[in-house]
Structure formats: structure tokens, C-alpha cells
Scaffold this motif. Structure first.
Motif, PDB file in Angstrom:
ATOM      1  N   SER A  68       0.933  -1.292   0.110  1.00 23.82           N
ATOM      2  CA  SER A  68      -0.010   0.008   0.040  1.00 23.82           C
ATOM      3  C   SER A  68       0.862   1.227   0.060  1.00 23.82           C
ATOM      4  O   SER A  68       2.031   1.219   0.423  1.00 23.82           O
ATOM      5  CB  SER A  68      -1.017   0.209   1.358  1.00 23.82           C
ATOM      6  N   ALA A 127     -11.518  -3.418  -1.524  1.00 19.47           N
ATOM      7  CA  ALA A 127     -11.251  -1.995  -1.681  1.00 19.47           C
ATOM      8  C   ALA A 127     -10.099  -1.519  -2.541  1.00 19.47           C
ATOM      9  O   ALA A 127      -9.131  -2.018  -2.295  1.00 19.47           O
ATOM     10  CB  ALA A 127     -11.532  -1.464  -0.415  1.00 19.47           C
ATOM     11  N   ARG A 138      -9.017   1.662  -1.988  1.00 24.43           N
ATOM     12  CA  ARG A 138      -8.224   2.504  -0.852  1.00 24.43           C
ATOM     13  C   ARG A 138      -8.564   1.845   0.541  1.00 24.43           C
ATOM     14  O   ARG A 138      -9.560   1.436   0.774  1.00 24.43           O
ATOM     15  CB  ARG A 138      -8.748   4.054  -0.976  1.00 24.43           C
ATOM     16  N   LEU A 139      -7.397   1.829   1.215  1.00 22.93           N
ATOM     17  CA  LEU A 139      -7.655   1.510   2.727  1.00 22.93           C
ATOM     18  C   LEU A 139      -8.039   2.624   3.506  1.00 22.93           C
ATOM     19  O   LEU A 139      -8.228   3.721   3.251  1.00 22.93           O
ATOM     20  CB  LEU A 139      -6.143   0.960   3.194  1.00 22.93           C
ATOM     21  N   THR A 140      -8.335   2.376   4.846  1.00 19.52           N
ATOM     22  CA  THR A 140      -9.105   3.216   5.722  1.00 19.52           C
ATOM     23  C   THR A 140      -8.092   4.454   6.163  1.00 19.52           C
ATOM     24  O   THR A 140      -8.527   5.586   6.177  1.00 19.52           O
ATOM     25  CB  THR A 140      -9.249   2.541   7.032  1.00 19.52           C
ATOM     26  N   ASN A 141      -6.706   4.294   5.902  1.00 24.07           N
ATOM     27  CA  ASN A 141      -5.991   5.212   5.935  1.00 24.07           C
ATOM     28  C   ASN A 141      -5.311   6.201   4.944  1.00 24.07           C
ATOM     29  O   ASN A 141      -4.672   7.050   4.976  1.00 24.07           O
ATOM     30  CB  ASN A 141      -4.467   4.811   6.428  1.00 24.07           C
ATOM     31  N   ASN A 179      -4.694   0.279  -2.087  1.00 26.48           N
ATOM     32  CA  ASN A 179      -4.382  -1.029  -1.591  1.00 26.48           C
ATOM     33  C   ASN A 179      -3.526  -1.598  -3.017  1.00 26.48           C
ATOM     34  O   ASN A 179      -4.242  -1.969  -3.973  1.00 26.48           O
ATOM     35  CB  ASN A 179      -5.782  -1.393  -1.889  1.00 26.48           C
TER      36      ASN A 179
END
Length: 597
Positions: free
Chosen positions: A162, A510, A512-515, A519
Motif C-alpha cells: 500500500s 477496496a 483504498r484502505l482506511t488510512n 491498496n
């Protein structure tokens, strides 16, 4: 219906045929041997198509994936070697290596650049960056591997998993002592369009490549850019030859022209390389335009409506596929020509742009609407056409024994397609014979030996996520990797399932990751599937072309769904009141439609 006997993965020959062994180098995936995609086609069809002619009578596109020499003989010794039942898995071929197995080079270099990029930010962000940097080079145990962060890029077991979008862009930019791993170049160029337009990416990359050489001293800047220019040219060459369709956007071509002029001020050798690269790109785009025009012209010819059903059936003089060629193996060969021709023009980015179309970050809708997935869609339309052609050929004859002979002929063609490794034509033929206007012809089917057809149906059975087909595909891939003849290298997947697999891979993970990081593990997997397709599409078809057969397959008119139903009712009358009402309604609507036209 399920087969009554197990299938060992091999059919016998239908008709004796001449021998033909072609030997040329096996194409490689971008993710084999740690390299990215080789430069693609430098020369495609060398002449404009004429709609009245057969486009498949023109030389194949040339590519660095392809061999330049193809012999003129053919063979049928290419069956899958297996002695187990159909429910077993006779194939143990190694799967293509994931891009994740190839570490992106110099993670520390990316860390240096990302931290340098953020050095001019606010004091608070500098402190946060400092805290991050203090642990940047420290690896921490995670699962069975080591996870480490370098600035805004995260690695697991030395594989990029990531990163922020800006860090990924920076990681793509070459320097004097750094060039990104080719698998990374392919992966990011392929999937970056999920997050930003190709033009935006190219603008950023070219700007960073120039700006990072600036020192304030004009002479030193020129020397430094001269040193990095060959690597910039290499990056742009990979881009133009692997994703040439991106440059159908005028802004991309203007950006390329600007960089050519910039390179010309610093390094004559790199400038000449840019000129040659641009010429190859223009030839490729010109050939693509000719191909698309030819496909459109052929589609227009094929869409010409047949004469009325009664007239055709009464005359009994309409040519059918068996009057053109009665050898199933030759028909299967020509179908393989069409498949490989059309596959060769599908850009790898078309798979991803299917998803990018709905991305809210896309601010350039016009680009994505214009020919975004036109070649991919044309290939799907070919599958549908072949299915309707099969159904039309079966429903047209007046005599029952003739219809039965046509059905048996197409079963043999499907069998030969399977033996060749042409799973797309195989599935199209099965689909055509399972259409309701064909399936309802009980009297006709009663005269057909369906044993082989049931085996083929079982081979393409959708249950368990097409497990039988996937087993056969692995076998074909293994055969291709160890091939001793060009015919054994042919692998044409069931294309709709390939698209479905890529679609669910995209939807199931996903981006995009939560941060906020991209991805990149998902991007690796997308690139893995698309790179395997690139290998399959680059194989040169070794069979001799038959102009007459190809012309018939791509241009002969086929019935619409309503016309097929009516033809089916005319050949074998309605069996119940619902079918009688349907025939009456179809006669009325089609007659009204003919009078209007």
C-alpha cells in the motif's frame, strides 16, 4: 444433460487433416522472470480494410511478444494429455507468479523522495513526518512475514502492499541511479486510471522527472537531465508500447511532443529514440483505426436483414456453412483466426477502464466514453454473433435430417475448438445450440447422437464456478508453456468469464484502505490476471487462412431472436397453445416490420 461417461480431457479427430508444426519462441508474461511487458506491436495490419473484402486475409500484427517466422504447415497432434475422469484435476501446472513476488526496487529510495516532498509542509506535518521517519526503517513482525513502512509506502516481505497516490507516482519517476521495476511500471500504469486520468499521470511524471534535476545552475541542470533522459525515454517507451490507446487523447500526444522537444535540448541520442518511439506509436494507432473501421464495416454488412423466411425456405438455395466447408477442423481453425485477430487489438487497459468509467474522480468523461472499451465490446459482440450464427444455421433448413446434420457438424466443430484450446468459440457454439429456438426442436434432436455434445456441455458446466472449464484452461496453459509447436501455444479463454473474474476482483476488494492509501495488493492481482491475457493474445495463429470461410463467418446475415423463434416454429410447428399464440404474434410483428422497412 450430464454426460453418461467420464471425460478424460481428450477428443479424437473428426476428419483427417494435413500436418502443420510451427515453431517460434513462446511469449512471456510481464511477471515471469521479473520483467514487465515487452514492447508491443510495432507494425499492425499494413493496409486499410475494404468492407467487401475479408480483413483476415491481411498479415498479422507484429510484436516483440511474437515470433517473426511462422511456417505454413499444420498439425492436429495437440490434444490434452490426461487419463483421469472429468471430475478429477489432471493438471498440475504452476500458476503464473503473482506480481507481489517481485519486489519494487529500492524502497529506501521511495522513502527519501516522499520525505523530501513533504519537507516544505507545515511544522505540524513535519513533526508527524519526523515521528513516522523514526520508525520508517524498522521492520515489525506481522503474521509470517515482515511488514515495514518507508515514508508513505508500506511493504510486506519486501513487496509493496500500500502507499499514497503521490508516493506511487513518485516511485514511477526514474532518476539517474534508479529505474522502477518493470512489473511495477506495468501494474501502476494499468490501474492508476482508477484514481486519475492517464493525462494527469503523464503530466505529473514528466514534471517530476524534470524538476528533480533542477539545481539552480543551468549548465548542471542540463548535464543532470542528459543523464536521466535515457531512463525517461525507456519509461515512455514502455507506456506507449504497452498502453498505446492512452495516446488517442490529444493531450497525451501534446505532452509527448513537449517532452520530445525538452529531451532534444539535452541529449540527441534520447531525442532520436523519442522520435522513433513516436513513429511506432502513430503506426500502431493508425492500424487500430483501420481495424475499427473494418470491424464496423463488416458489422454493417452482417446486419443486413435476410429476405423473408418463407422466401428463403421455399427456395432451398441459401448457402449454409456446410456448403462453404464440410470439415469441422477447418472451420475451427478459421474461428481461431478470428478470435486471435480480435483479441490482439484489445488493450489491457480496457479491462480496468470498465471500472474507471464510474469512478467519481474521473473529470474527463469524454475520454472514457470515446472508444474506452470499444475493442473489448467488439470481441463480446463477436461471441454473440457466433452464437446466433449457429442457431440460424440450425433453424434455417426445411428438412429435419438436414437440421440434424448441421447440429452434428457444429458439435464436431465445438470439439475441435476444445482440442485447439479455443474455449471462447466452444462456448459460443454451445450457447447457440442451447438457445430456446434450437432447444425446442425435439424431432430434430431425436435424430442426433448427443453423447459428444453432453460431454462438451459438462466441460463448460457453470456449476462450482466453472470448475471443469478452469481445469481444462489450466491444462491448456500448461501445454502452451511447454509447447513444441505453435498450435500447442494457443489458449483462447472463455472471455465473458475472464471479464467476470476481473470485475469481481475489483468489486470484492477496496481500492483504498482506511488510512487513504492505495491498496496495491489489489493492483498486483489485477495486473496478474491481465498479464496472463497479454500472453494468450500474442500467439500467432499457425493455420492457413481460408478467405471464403472467413468471409462467410464474419459477414453472413444472422437472424434476430424473434426471427429465430419464428423460424423454429416454421420448421417444427407449435406444440401447445402458448407456442401457437407466440407464432401468431411473431408473424404479425415481423410482417409489420418488413412492410415498414
Amino acid at each position: 444433460m450430464p454426460p453418461t461417461t467420464p471425460y478424460a480431457g481428450k477428443f479424437g479427430s473428426c476428419v483427417a487433416y494435413g500436418n502443420n508444426n510451427n515453431n517460434h519462441p513462446q511469449p512471456h508474461s510481464p511477471y515471469r522472470n521479473g520483467t514487465g511487458p515487452n514492447p508491443s506491436k510495432e507494425n499492425v495490419y499494413n493496409g486499410a480494410y475494404v468492407s467487401a473484402e475479408n480483413p483476415y486475409d491481411i498479415p498479422q500484427p507484429q510484436s516483440s511478444y511474437r515470433s517473426s517466422s511462422v511456417s505454413s504447415t499444420t498439425t492436429k497432434e495437440h490434444r490434452y494429455n490426461s487419463s483421469c475422469a472429468i471430475s478429477e484435476n489432471p493438471y498440475t501446472s504452476p500458476q503464473p507468479r503473482s506480481p507481489r513476488q517481485h519486489s519494487t526496487s529500492c524502497p529506501g529510495r521511495a522513502y527519501r523522495h516522499t520525505t523530501a516532498t513533504t519537507s516544505s509542509s507545515s511544522e505540524g506535518s513535519s513533526e508527524q513526518s519526523s515521528r513516522s521517519n523514526s520508525v520508517a526503517a524498522k521492520g515489525r513482525r506481522f503474521g509470517h512475514g515482515v511488514t515495514a513502512s518507508y515514508g508513505e509506502m508500506c511493504y510486506h516481505d519486501n513487496s509493496l502492499v500500500s502507499a499514497s497516490l503521490e508516493a506511487l507516482i513518485q516511485h514511477l519517476v526514474p532518476t539517474v541511479d534508479y529505474y522502477p521495476d518493470r512489473s511495477y511500471v506495468f501494474t501502476f500504469l494499468l490501474s492508476s486510471r482508477l484514481f486519475l486520468h492517464p493525462y494527469e499521470l503523464m503530466t505529473k511524471v514528466c514534471h517530476l522527472c524534470v524538476e528533480q534535476q533542477r539545481s539552480g545552475d543551468a549548465l548542471l541542470d542540463k548535464i543532470r537531465f542528459r543523464e536521466v533522459a535515457p531512463k525517461l525515454v525507456q519509461l515512455l517507451t514502455e507506456w506507449t508500447e504497452t498502453f498505446p490507446y492512452d495516446f488517442r487523447d490529444d493531450r497525451m500526444m501534446r505532452c509527448l511532443k513537449d517532452m520530445t522537444q525538452h529531451v532534444a535540448r539535452g541529449d540527441e541520442y534520447s531525442w532520436r529514440a523519442m522520435q522513433q518511439m513516436t513513429q511506432r506509436l502513430i503506426k500502431r494507432l493508425s492500424a487500430l483505426g483501420q481495424y475499427e473501421e473494418a470491424v464496423a464495416a463488416l458489422s454493417a454488412v452482417a446486419l443486413e436483414r435476410p429476405a423473408s423466411l418463407k422466401t428463403k425456405q421455399a427456395s432451398g438455395q441459401r448457402s449454409d456453412v456446410m456448403s462453404v466447408c464440410d470439415d469441422p477442423f477447418i472451420i475451427a481453425q478459421q474461428l481461431t483466426h478470428i478470435e486471435l485477430d480480435r483479441l490482439s487489438f484489445i488493450g489491457p487497459e480496457e479491462f480496468i477502464q470498465t471500472f474507471a468509467m464510474k469512478d467519481p474522480l474521473d473529470n474527463h468523461k469524454g475520454f472514457f466514453r470515446k472508444r474506452k472499451t470499444s475493442n473489448l465490446e467488439a470481441y463480446i459482440n463477436w461471441f454473440n454473433r457466433l452464437s446466433y450464427l449457429v442457431a440460424t444455421e440450425i433453424c434455417m433448413p426445411v428438412k429435419k435430417k438436414h437440421r440434424a446434420r448441421i447440429i452434428e457438424f457444429f458439435i464436431d466443430v465445438a470439439q475441435e475448438c476444445f482440442n485447439i484450446g479455443n474455449f471462447n468459440s466452444l462456448m459460443a457454439i454451445i450457447t447457440g445450440m442451447n438457445m430456446s429456438p434450437v432447444a425446442r426442436l425435439r424431432k430434430t434432436w431425436g435424430k442426433v447422437n448427443t453423447d459428444k455434445f453432453e460431454i462438451l456441455e459438462h466441460q463448460m458446466d457453470p456449476s462450482s464456478n466453472f470448475s471443469n472449464y478452469r481445469t481444462a484452461l489450466r491444462g491448456a496453459t500448461q501445454r502452451s508453456e511447454t509447447a513444441h509447436s505453435s498450435q500447442e501455444k494457443i489458449v483462447i479463454p472463455f472471455f465473458s468469464l475472464l471479464i467476470k473474474d476481473i470485475y469481481f476482483l475489483n468489486e470484492g476488494c477496496a481500492s483504498r484502505l482506511t488510512n487513504g492509501h492505495i491498496n496495491f495488493e489489489k493492483l498486483w492481482e489485477l495486473a496478474k490476471q491481465v498479464s496472463e491475457f497479454l500472453v494468450w493474445r500474442q500467439v500467432i495463429c499457425p493455420f492457413d487462412r481460408d478467405r471464403r470461410i472467413l468471409q462467410y463467418l464474419v459477414t453472413t446475415p444472422v437472424y434476430t431472436e424473434d426471427e429465430l423463434h419464428l423460424a423454429s416454429y416454421e420448421t417444427e410447428g407449435p406444440e401447445n397453445n402458448m407456442e401457437k399464440d407466440s407464432r401468431r404474434s411473431l408473424r404479425s410483428s415481423l410482417s409489420h416490420r418488413e412492410n415498414r422497412s
